[in-house]
Scaffold this active site. Structure first.
Site, mmCIF file in Angstrom:
data_model
loop_
_atom_site.group_PDB
_atom_site.id
_atom_site.type_symbol
_atom_site.label_atom_id
_atom_site.label_comp_id
_atom_site.label_asym_id
_atom_site.label_seq_id
_atom_site.Cartn_x
_atom_site.Cartn_y
_atom_site.Cartn_z
ATOM 1 N N LYS A 117 29.854 59.449 -12.994
ATOM 2 C CA LYS A 117 29.008 60.449 -12.334
ATOM 3 C C LYS A 117 27.631 59.856 -12.014
ATOM 4 O O LYS A 117 27.017 60.193 -10.998
ATOM 5 C CB LYS A 117 28.866 61.682 -13.220
ATOM 6 C CG LYS A 117 30.171 62.473 -13.393
ATOM 7 C CD LYS A 117 29.914 63.767 -14.140
ATOM 8 C CE LYS A 117 31.136 64.329 -14.815
ATOM 9 N NZ LYS A 117 32.186 64.824 -13.947
ATOM 10 N N GLU A 201 21.170 67.630 -16.628
ATOM 11 C CA GLU A 201 21.086 68.353 -15.354
ATOM 12 C C GLU A 201 20.584 69.756 -15.607
ATOM 13 O O GLU A 201 20.815 70.312 -16.683
ATOM 14 C CB GLU A 201 22.512 68.505 -14.764
ATOM 15 C CG GLU A 201 22.852 67.536 -13.696
ATOM 16 C CD GLU A 201 24.261 67.753 -13.142
ATOM 17 O OE1 GLU A 201 24.883 68.797 -13.389
ATOM 18 O OE2 GLU A 201 24.721 66.848 -12.438
ATOM 19 N N HIS A 236 35.665 75.392 -18.048
ATOM 20 C CA HIS A 236 35.210 74.562 -16.920
ATOM 21 C C HIS A 236 36.385 73.967 -16.152
ATOM 22 O O HIS A 236 36.241 72.964 -15.471
ATOM 23 C CB HIS A 236 34.293 73.417 -17.373
ATOM 24 C CG HIS A 236 33.053 73.879 -18.061
ATOM 25 N ND1 HIS A 236 32.159 74.726 -17.479
ATOM 26 C CD2 HIS A 236 32.570 73.612 -19.292
ATOM 27 C CE1 HIS A 236 31.173 74.961 -18.327
ATOM 28 N NE2 HIS A 236 31.403 74.299 -19.435
ATOM 29 N N ARG A 293 41.274 61.177 -5.237
ATOM 30 C CA ARG A 293 42.744 61.340 -5.269
ATOM 31 C C ARG A 293 43.098 62.670 -4.621
ATOM 32 O O ARG A 293 42.211 63.430 -4.235
ATOM 33 C CB ARG A 293 43.211 61.363 -6.724
ATOM 34 C CG ARG A 293 42.442 62.427 -7.494
ATOM 35 C CD ARG A 293 42.942 62.654 -8.880
ATOM 36 N NE ARG A 293 41.977 63.382 -9.684
ATOM 37 C CZ ARG A 293 41.795 64.677 -9.657
ATOM 38 N NH1 ARG A 293 42.494 65.429 -8.844
ATOM 39 N NH2 ARG A 293 40.892 65.274 -10.417
HETATM 40 P P1 ADP Z 1 34.450 67.464 -14.643
HETATM 41 O O1 ADP Z 1 34.386 66.111 -14.045
HETATM 42 O O2 ADP Z 1 34.641 67.447 -16.119
HETATM 43 O O3 ADP Z 1 35.410 68.388 -13.929
HETATM 44 P P2 ADP Z 1 32.219 68.611 -13.155
HETATM 45 O O4 ADP Z 1 30.905 67.938 -13.049
HETATM 46 O O5 ADP Z 1 33.126 68.521 -11.960
HETATM 47 O O6 ADP Z 1 32.980 68.090 -14.456
HETATM 48 O O7 ADP Z 1 32.000 70.145 -13.504
HETATM 49 C C1 ADP Z 1 33.049 71.013 -13.859
HETATM 50 C C2 ADP Z 1 32.552 72.451 -13.911
HETATM 51 O O8 ADP Z 1 31.489 72.584 -14.852
HETATM 52 C C3 ADP Z 1 31.979 72.974 -12.607
HETATM 53 O O9 ADP Z 1 32.958 73.453 -11.737
HETATM 54 C C4 ADP Z 1 31.071 74.077 -13.103
HETATM 55 O O10 ADP Z 1 31.827 75.225 -13.437
HETATM 56 C C5 ADP Z 1 30.508 73.493 -14.393
HETATM 57 N N1 ADP Z 1 29.209 72.782 -14.155
HETATM 58 C C6 ADP Z 1 29.047 71.461 -13.936
HETATM 59 N N2 ADP Z 1 27.749 71.145 -13.745
HETATM 60 C C7 ADP Z 1 27.056 72.296 -13.851
HETATM 61 C C8 ADP Z 1 25.655 72.656 -13.761
HETATM 62 N N3 ADP Z 1 24.702 71.754 -13.553
HETATM 63 N N4 ADP Z 1 25.325 73.961 -13.918
HETATM 64 C C9 ADP Z 1 26.285 74.897 -14.162
HETATM 65 N N5 ADP Z 1 27.588 74.636 -14.264
HETATM 66 C C10 ADP Z 1 27.993 73.358 -14.123
#
Ligand code: ADP
Length: 494
Positions: A117, A201, A236, A293
């Site tokens: 990330k 974040e 999540h 992917r």
């Molecule tokens: P992963 O790679 O584990 O899937 P992501 O960064 O794609 O993680 O985030 C997955 C989920 O977590 C998002 O869809 C959202 O619901 C929550 N999320 C991620 N970052 C944030 C943030 N900064 N604020 C609020 N929710 C978040």
């Protein structure tokens, strides 16, 4: 180069999904399988199938070298990784290229960059992609983290750079908790992902998860296939997805699409990929990450665009240029996907293992079921507990929702708990129907009691139907009164 034979380094519904398109294109197929999957439908669907090892995935589906050996020995031209397992493993894609085979996906460099990330944030920066406020480098010093947190304001989110699948995230509400949470996050990330890098974040309070599907060919063409809304999540992780999103305006869709195309360009992307964004209550969007992917939820995009994404992946891998431009693409109708997991929605969505005593998926117009199971099969404990994906389509969002509810009612599974009743609850909920929801839908509106109530109602209806049938039958055979009463009692005391 023309691909004549494809090996799918995966199992279940996604292996079958790829075979389907390969067959349509006249391409021969090879399945690999573990001992737990001897009788799995994906094995029967392929022209050839090879046992590669024991049930645990690190002894079978994660054995990249062995899979490449199988591919070489069977004169395979290309390997499709599906999702999960080796799909985002840069080394695997490199080894495939080194063996003179085609990896149906992006180049190792793009997988590596977007798999972290932090590296992803660094790479997309030059393209002015909006990012969640926070820091885009690893932090190890709690004092530094406190400074950042104060600047952006609590609550904040600690994230693992190498995290995925909703794992490796911690919400921190106040300064006093930050140091201890950071330590835990670092040690967790080290043991789970082999990389302890974490960053901070801003926690977006009322976020929606909106992602953009992109396609990039080897001739420099990159297009986006509009968005998917994936805000209905538990832990999540997505459970219900749809396309298009009910809140995007034409302008925002265009801006997000452009941003996604730029993210793809920033890493020299090739093939199908997804750029994920978070959207806040003011409709500002922020780059989250890119998945390099095919996504689980790709069918909703296929339905609204009329494209076959696996076919596009294969054509791109063969070196063909995209046969359409951005201007040729339009959104037609609305599609919704429910991930049917073998999970107990009454018990915190814990996996529910067992045998599929009954397994009868629905069928009909505007219903698509992508699955990898058959009645009588046991669900292996070793892999993801997703049974199938139920996808419905309609000219409008309302029509797609109605079709989804009908399809769920006609989906009969017995032997394991599933997310079907949960999906119906979501589709019937006025907040979901209104389109005004966020990723906290489950936390805000869902309790197990609701599903329990639903099951009770269903049981009562079933009992009433049975009683009716019985009484009709009784008219014909004229049972004595005593027996009738006993039978009615027995029905309701079950
Ligand atoms: P992963 O790679 O584990 O899937 P992501 O960064 O794609 O993680 O985030 C997955 C989920 O977590 C998002 O869809 C959202 O619901 C929550 N999320 C991620 N970052 C944030 C943030 N900064 N604020 C609020 N929710 C978040």
């Amino acid at each position: 180069m023309k691909i004549n034979k494809i090996l799918v380094a995966n199992r279940g519904e996604i292996a079958i999904r790829v075979f389907k398109t390969a067959k349509k294109l006249g391409i021969k197929t090879v399945a690999v399988y573990s001992t737990a999957d001897r009788n799995a439908p994906h094995v029967a669907e392929a022209d050839e199938a090879v046992l590669i090892g024991e049930a645990p995935s690190n002894q079978s589906y994660l054995l990249g070298d062995k899979i490449i050996e199988v591919a070489k020995s069977l004169n395979v031209d290309a390997i499709h990784p599906g999702y999960g397992f080796l799909s985002e493993n840069a080394e695997f894609s490199q080894k495939i290229a080194d063996a003179g085979l085609i990896f149906i996906g992006p180049k190792p460099h793009a997988i590596r960059t977007m798999g972290s990330k932090l590296a992803a944030k660094e790479t997309v920066k030059k393209y002015d992609i909006p990012m969640v406020p926070g820091i885009d480098k690893a932090v190890i010093n709690p004092k530094e983290a406190i400074e950042i947190a104060k600047e952006i304001g609590f609550p904040i989110l600690i994230k693992a750079s190498a995290g995925g699948g909703g794992k490796g995230m911690r919400i921190v509400e106040k300064e006093a908790d930050l140091e201890s949470q950071m330590k835990r996050a670092i040690s967790e990330a080290t043991s789970a992902f082999g990389d302890g890098s974490i960053f901070v974040e801003k926690y977006i309070e009322s976020p929606r998860h909106i992602e953009i599907q992109i396609l990039a060919d080897s001739h420099g063409n990159v297009v986006h296939l509009f968005e998917r809304e994936c805000s209905i999540q538990r832990r999540h992780q997505k459970v219900v997805e749809e396309a298009p999103s009910s809140i995007l305006t034409k302008e925002i869709r265009h801006k997000m699409g452009e941003a996604a195309v730029n993210v793809a360009k920033s890493c020299d992307y090739l093939g199908a990929g997804t750029v994920e964004f978070l959207m806040d209550a003011q409709m500002n969007f922020f780059f989250l990450e890119m998945n390099t992917r095919l996504q689980v939820e790709h069918p909703v995009t296929e339905w609204i665009t009329g494209l076959d994404l696996v076919e596009e992946q294969i054509k791109i891998a063969q070196g063909a240029a995209l046969s359409f431009t951005q201007e040729d693409l339009t959104i037609k109708g609305h599609a919704i996907e429910l991930r049917v997991y073998a999970e107990d929605s009454l018990n915190d969505f814990m996996p529910s293992m067992g045998t599929l005593n009954t397994y009868q998926p629905p069928s009909g117009e505007n219903i698509r079921v992508d699955d990898g199971f058959k009645e009588g099969m046991e669900i292996p404990i070793y892999y993801d507990p997703m049974l199938s994906k139920l996808i419905t389509y309609g000219k409008t969002r309302d029509a797609a929702i109605v079709r989804m509810i009908e399809a769920i009612d006609n989906y009969h599974v017995d032997g394991v708990e599933t997310t079907l009743a949960f999906g119906k609850y979501v589709c019937q909920h006025k907040v979901f129907k209104s389109g005004k929801f966020d990723t906290h839908f489950v936390k805000k509106y869902y309790t197990p009691e609701i599903i329990e109530e639903h099951y009770k109602e269903e049981a009562t209806i079933a009992a009433k139907i049975a009683l009716n049938m019985y009484l009709e039958e009784k008219q014909k055979v004229k049972l004595p009164k005593k027996e009738t009463n006993a039978a009615i009692k027995a029905l309701f005391n079950r």
